[in-house]
Structures are given as C-alpha cells and as structure tokens.
Design an enzyme around this catalytic site. Sequence first.
Site, PDB file in Angstrom:
ATOM      1  N   GLU A  31      62.170  35.762  59.617  1.00 44.20           N
ATOM      2  CA  GLU A  31      62.221  35.811  58.149  1.00 44.20           C
ATOM      3  C   GLU A  31      63.405  35.023  57.611  1.00 44.20           C
ATOM      4  O   GLU A  31      63.301  34.341  56.596  1.00 44.20           O
ATOM      5  CB  GLU A  31      62.287  37.265  57.663  1.00 44.20           C
ATOM      6  CG  GLU A  31      60.966  38.001  57.779  1.00 44.20           C
ATOM      7  CD  GLU A  31      59.860  37.366  56.937  1.00 44.20           C
ATOM      8  OE1 GLU A  31      60.170  36.730  55.922  1.00 44.20           O
ATOM      9  OE2 GLU A  31      58.688  37.495  57.327  1.00 44.20           O
ATOM     10  N   TYR A 114      63.879  41.283  49.588  1.00 46.42           N
ATOM     11  CA  TYR A 114      62.698  40.671  50.205  1.00 46.42           C
ATOM     12  C   TYR A 114      62.737  40.834  51.732  1.00 46.42           C
ATOM     13  O   TYR A 114      61.760  41.297  52.347  1.00 46.42           O
ATOM     14  CB  TYR A 114      62.598  39.174  49.848  1.00 46.42           C
ATOM     15  CG  TYR A 114      61.654  38.481  50.793  1.00 46.42           C
ATOM     16  CD1 TYR A 114      60.280  38.579  50.612  1.00 46.42           C
ATOM     17  CD2 TYR A 114      62.113  37.806  51.934  1.00 46.42           C
ATOM     18  CE1 TYR A 114      59.392  38.026  51.514  1.00 46.42           C
ATOM     19  CE2 TYR A 114      61.241  37.254  52.843  1.00 46.42           C
ATOM     20  CZ  TYR A 114      59.885  37.366  52.624  1.00 46.42           C
ATOM     21  OH  TYR A 114      59.013  36.831  53.537  1.00 46.42           O
ATOM     22  N   ASP A 132      58.481  36.979  47.482  1.00 43.76           N
ATOM     23  CA  ASP A 132      59.134  35.676  47.655  1.00 43.76           C
ATOM     24  C   ASP A 132      58.394  34.654  46.785  1.00 43.76           C
ATOM     25  O   ASP A 132      57.535  35.032  45.984  1.00 43.76           O
ATOM     26  CB  ASP A 132      59.157  35.262  49.138  1.00 43.76           C
ATOM     27  CG  ASP A 132      57.755  34.950  49.665  1.00 43.76           C
ATOM     28  OD1 ASP A 132      56.767  35.230  48.943  1.00 43.76           O
ATOM     29  OD2 ASP A 132      57.650  34.421  50.791  1.00 43.76           O
TER      30      ASP A 132
END
Length: 358
Positions: A31, A114, A132
């Site tokens: 991520e 996020y 996002d």
Amino acid sequence: MVSSLLRWFKKNARDLPWRRTRDPYAIWISEIMLQQTQVKTVIPYWERWMRELPDATALAAAPEQRVLKLWEGLGYYTRARNLQKAARSIVEQFNGEFPRDFDAVLALPGVGRYTAGAIYSIAFNQPAPILDGNVIRVLTRLHAIHQNPREKQVNERLWQLAASLVATAAAIPNSEFRIPNSITGNCSALNQSLMELGATVCTPRSPKCGECPVRPHCDALAQNLVEQLPNIGARTVATQRRFAALVATHGDRVLVRQRPGDVVNARLWEFPNVELTNGDTVAPNSFAQFTPRLSPLASFCTIRHTITRYRITVEAFRADAESARAADGCVWIPRSELEHLPFTSAHAKIRSKLFESS
Ligand code: SF4
C-alpha cells in the site's frame, strides 16, 4: 450495487503478488509503495523488498542506507523512512507482531486513514472504509457529486459512502462471492473492487462505462456528467527548476556527495550540482567549489524529472579532475561502488548513463 461490485471483482481481479497473502506487513508495504506509483512499477520493488526484509523485525534492524537502496527509483523517500520508523515502533510496542487494533495501525508513522483502512480490510477482512484517488473518482461519479472532493465536508461524505458500502459487504456471507483459490473476504474484496474499478474501468479519461458493473446505479452516466467529474478544481501550476550537475572523475573514482539529513531526499546520494536561475548558463568555473582544477566541461546528458509540482531539468557535465581534492561533503568513490549507494531518482538516471558510457 455491492453484490455487483463483488461479483465483478471475483471475475476481474488482477492477479497481483500482494493479493496472494493476508500478511498485514506485506499488504502495508504494498500500500505504501502504491502511493503515487503504478502497479507494474511496484511489483518488482515489492518482491525484492519482501525477499530482503520479510517482516517488521528485519526492516527495523536494517541499516537506513539499505532501506533507501531498496526504495531507490520509487521517489518520495519519506515513505521508506516512515516504514522503518513504523517497523521500529512495531518491534518496541508489539514485539514485532503487526498490531490488529485499528487505532494502533493508524498511529504508526506514515499511516493515514486510507492506509489503515486498506490494511485492516485486506489483511483482517474488517469493515474499514478506504478512500484514495481511484475510489474518490468512482464515488463522485456514482453519486454525481459536483463539489470538490478535497473540501472537508465533501470528503467526509465520501468517507461515509465508502463506509456504508464496506459495511454492506460485511453483512453478506463470505462464501457467496468467494474468489476461487483466494483467502479474500468480502470487506477486502469490496474495497479492492472500488480501487480496481477506478484503476481499470472508471479511469480519469475515457472511462469504459459500457463494461462497468455498476452502470445502472451511476448518476454521472445518467446525467451525462462523467467527463466533468470529479471536480478537483484548478491544477497547481508547475514550477520549473534547472540544475547543473558535475560528473567528475579522477582515475577510477567519481565525485559524489550525500545530501544532508534535514533536506528533501535526506541522506541520499547525488552528483555535486548547482541550481541555475532563469538565464544562467554553466561557466567553466561553475563547479570549482566542489573540486579544483577540472578539465574543460563536456556536455554529458540532460535528465528531466517530475516530483510533486516541480518539473526538474538536470544538465550533467563530465570533466576530469587533476587532483583528488574535494570540498567538504563531497567524496571520491570507486566507480564500482556507485551502484551500491542509494541515489536520488534524477541522479540515478545520470549514474545509469555513466555506466552505459563506460
Ligand atoms: Fe465510472 Fe462509468 Fe461506471 Fe459510472 S458507469 S462508475 S462513470 S465507469
């Protein structure tokens, strides 16, 4: 709508290496790498990182220069530094085990709402929302939201919409949309379906609405507003910056310097350079401050690089140095050792040209 997304994801999910694991550490690394960077670029970086630093304990103990070297070329190096800071907290506070508590994940350096949501939903299949750029685009179009999604209230509304979708997915039995040979649960699949839809179908330009699983629910499509949304306001004007860099050699050694610890790209390496203002050109003595008595400068290469709002041009020049004297902060390094140092992205390109020319 949630069932349509889950069904579509089950058929269309790309086979990405970090989708074959539920290790929160591995998902966290993916991520962070995927922020500002395309999937195809990230894959080899992620695979190499996971081979060399397979868990938080290994990352916490690694020398910073090794971490930066593994990140070299991905840019935005604060991300790599924060990963290591966070790994050290995981070792100190949680004995090296990735925390399972959402607030503890959110408190890690470099982890925002996020990233915490992505780790929590993908690794632990918990109903935490994610938002996002891809998800913002999908949701603003689905709900024909005209306001700028960066505005606080609009952004909060989008978080609520994302939360409602993942909560709905959590209430559906996992077996119904289980992806064959996968360990992914519905919360994970729903969040990833939104990201995947934004990346592959609901793209910024020319979205493939004809292939979209949620087109019957899409207000932007119904109102012919797809191309206008999301409304992200005026783009920031790009700022041009020009630099001249010196690739000086003395025998087999090359002159380089390490950036200080309190500037952008801290402690990365680069060729000595000066910033040029407006009409400046490079004069024979432009680099005398780094090492004296250089042969005439020869134009070597021009590198163009974009970072945030900056459009950077680096003009590199080669010269031979008569002596191995170097200014403070500069060092002569054997050419064969250059590749072991983590360079800034622009200067790594100059280094590649140097290797090609040797
Ligand atoms: Fe995006 Fe088109 Fe699907 Fe609407 S119908 S969500 S605009 S791809």
